[in-house]
Design a protein around this motif. Structure first.
Motif, short mmCIF file in Angstrom:
data_model
loop_
_atom_site.label_atom_id
_atom_site.label_comp_id
_atom_site.label_asym_id
_atom_site.label_seq_id
_atom_site.Cartn_x
_atom_site.Cartn_y
_atom_site.Cartn_z
N UNK A 198 7.57 -4.81 -4.61
CA UNK A 198 7.28 -3.42 -4.25
C UNK A 198 7.71 -2.47 -5.36
N UNK A 199 8.88 -2.74 -5.92
CA UNK A 199 9.38 -1.90 -7.02
C UNK A 199 8.41 -1.91 -8.20
N UNK A 200 7.88 -3.09 -8.53
CA UNK A 200 6.98 -3.22 -9.68
C UNK A 200 5.67 -2.46 -9.47
N UNK A 201 5.29 -2.26 -8.22
CA UNK A 201 4.03 -1.60 -7.92
C UNK A 201 4.13 -0.07 -7.87
N UNK A 202 5.34 0.45 -7.86
CA UNK A 202 5.52 1.89 -7.65
C UNK A 202 5.34 2.68 -8.94
N UNK A 203 4.45 3.68 -8.92
CA UNK A 203 4.33 4.58 -10.07
C UNK A 203 5.24 5.80 -9.95
N UNK A 204 6.11 5.81 -8.92
CA UNK A 204 6.85 7.03 -8.58
C UNK A 204 8.35 6.92 -8.82
N UNK A 205 8.81 5.90 -9.50
CA UNK A 205 10.25 5.76 -9.69
C UNK A 205 10.83 4.68 -8.82
N UNK A 206 12.16 4.59 -8.73
CA UNK A 206 12.82 3.47 -8.06
C UNK A 206 12.45 3.37 -6.58
N UNK A 207 12.42 2.14 -6.10
CA UNK A 207 12.25 1.89 -4.67
C UNK A 207 13.55 2.23 -3.96
N UNK A 208 13.45 3.04 -2.90
CA UNK A 208 14.62 3.37 -2.10
C UNK A 208 14.71 2.40 -0.92
N UNK A 209 15.89 1.82 -0.74
CA UNK A 209 16.11 0.82 0.31
C UNK A 209 17.32 1.22 1.13
N UNK A 210 17.15 1.26 2.45
CA UNK A 210 18.26 1.49 3.35
C UNK A 210 18.60 0.20 4.08
N UNK A 211 19.84 -0.21 4.02
CA UNK A 211 20.32 -1.39 4.74
C UNK A 211 21.01 -0.93 6.02
N UNK B 207 0.83 -1.20 0.00
CA UNK B 207 0.00 0.00 0.00
C UNK B 207 0.87 1.25 0.00
N UNK B 208 1.87 1.28 0.87
CA UNK B 208 2.74 2.45 0.94
C UNK B 208 3.52 2.65 -0.35
N UNK B 209 4.03 1.55 -0.91
CA UNK B 209 4.79 1.65 -2.16
C UNK B 209 3.93 2.20 -3.29
N UNK B 210 2.66 1.84 -3.30
CA UNK B 210 1.75 2.27 -4.36
C UNK B 210 1.26 3.70 -4.19
N UNK B 211 1.19 4.19 -2.93
CA UNK B 211 0.50 5.45 -2.67
C UNK B 211 1.41 6.60 -2.26
N UNK B 212 2.66 6.34 -1.88
CA UNK B 212 3.51 7.41 -1.36
C UNK B 212 4.74 7.61 -2.25
N UNK B 213 4.87 8.79 -2.84
CA UNK B 213 6.10 9.06 -3.59
C UNK B 213 7.35 8.97 -2.71
N UNK B 214 7.27 9.51 -1.50
CA UNK B 214 8.41 9.50 -0.59
C UNK B 214 8.26 8.33 0.38
N UNK B 215 8.64 7.18 -0.09
CA UNK B 215 8.58 5.93 0.68
C UNK B 215 9.95 5.29 0.66
N UNK B 216 10.46 4.98 1.84
CA UNK B 216 11.77 4.36 1.97
C UNK B 216 11.62 3.06 2.76
N UNK B 217 12.13 1.98 2.19
CA UNK B 217 12.11 0.68 2.87
C UNK B 217 13.42 0.51 3.63
#
Length: 256
Positions: free
Chosen positions: A194-207, A159-169
């Motif tokens: 999650x990446x495939x569901x995003x309409x806002x560009x790349x998924x950002x991931x912090x390790x 849900x967050x990946x699909x709805x929020x441009x500023x989403x960080x995993x």
């Protein structure tokens, strides 16, 4: 709302300088937790050799707004961490609305496990959410021995990946939890979804590399630290995982 601490950070809990409120109470019991004083919703006393600290005080949404407004000349926004902030969703939503009315940027740090998560996600500007494992047995054993199932976390993350441009995993990389190739391959598949569901560009991931900074807090609370003595995963392992994520068109960064 009940907090156990507040303070300031730079470019970690959201963009720029953040005023951070740490809400008390968590529904998870991650055995590597860096804030053991956040777990109980009740006030607690930490007995350090040189001082005593009370963790737990109540703060109204209006007081949160007022403190942020007073600091607005040198902060970029307000972040709510925990604990798990969405457990206090009624007051949290009120605070988010007041901050929005005041023109102050907001961010949320959450484990993405509660029914209130989605409503809070839509009310905040910037979302950080954790993905700790893709293994249900590991989730039940070392993270949440309770009624929440991992699929509920996955659904909320989608849900967050699909709805929020500023989403960080955020993925904490923990010894014995997700530091082996099989676990990381499973996490990579979740990230790909999650990446495939995003309409806002790349998924950002912090390790986030495991650490033991909280050991004095456990001792001050008089409780055992389950991960005491565990060797944190080598940084090279995080670098390899980050490379896999970046190869899949995501944006991975390392901490620790």
């Amino acid at each position: 709302m009940r907090i156990f601490d507040s303070g300031y950070s730079n470019d970690f809990d959201g963009p720029g300088t953040r005023l951070v409120f740490y809400l008390k109470g968590c529904n998870f019991r991650c055995d590597w937790c860096g804030a053991p004083e956040s777990l109980s919703a009740e006030p607690q006393t930490l007995h350090y050799p040189e001082r005593t600290v009370i963790a737990g005080r109540d703060l109204s949404p209006e007081a949160v707004r007022d403190k942020a407004v007073a600091a607005r000349d040198f902060i970029s926004g307000v972040t709510f961490g925990g604990g798990e902030p969405t457990l206090q969703s009624v007051e949290l939503l009120t605070a988010l609305a007041l901050l929005r009315e005041a023109g102050i940027h907001t961010a949320l740090e959450s484990n993405a496990s509660t029914p209130a998560y989605r409503e809070v996600v839509l009310a905040a500007d910037w979302i950080f959410s954790d993905l700790k494992t893709a293994n249900e047995q590991m989730f039940q054993t070392r993270i949440h021995p309770g009624p929440v199932r991992l699929e509920q976390v996955f659904d909320n993350l989608r849900f967050a990946a699909e709805h929020k441009p500023d989403f960080v995993l955020r993925i904490p990389v923990i010894s014995g939890v997700n530091d082996i190739p099989e676990e990381q391959a499973a996490l990579l598949e979740v990230c790909r979804d999650l990446q495939a569901r995003r309409p806002y560009g790349p998924l950002r991931v912090q390790l986030l590399r495991q650490h033991h900074i909280a050991l004095p807090k456990y001792r001050a609370l008089g409780v055992d630290y389950p991960c005491e003595g565990a060797t944190p995963p080598p940084r090279e392992l995080l670098e390899h995982f980050a490379a896999l994520l970046n190869e899949n068109k995501m944006q991975a960064t390392l901490f620790g």
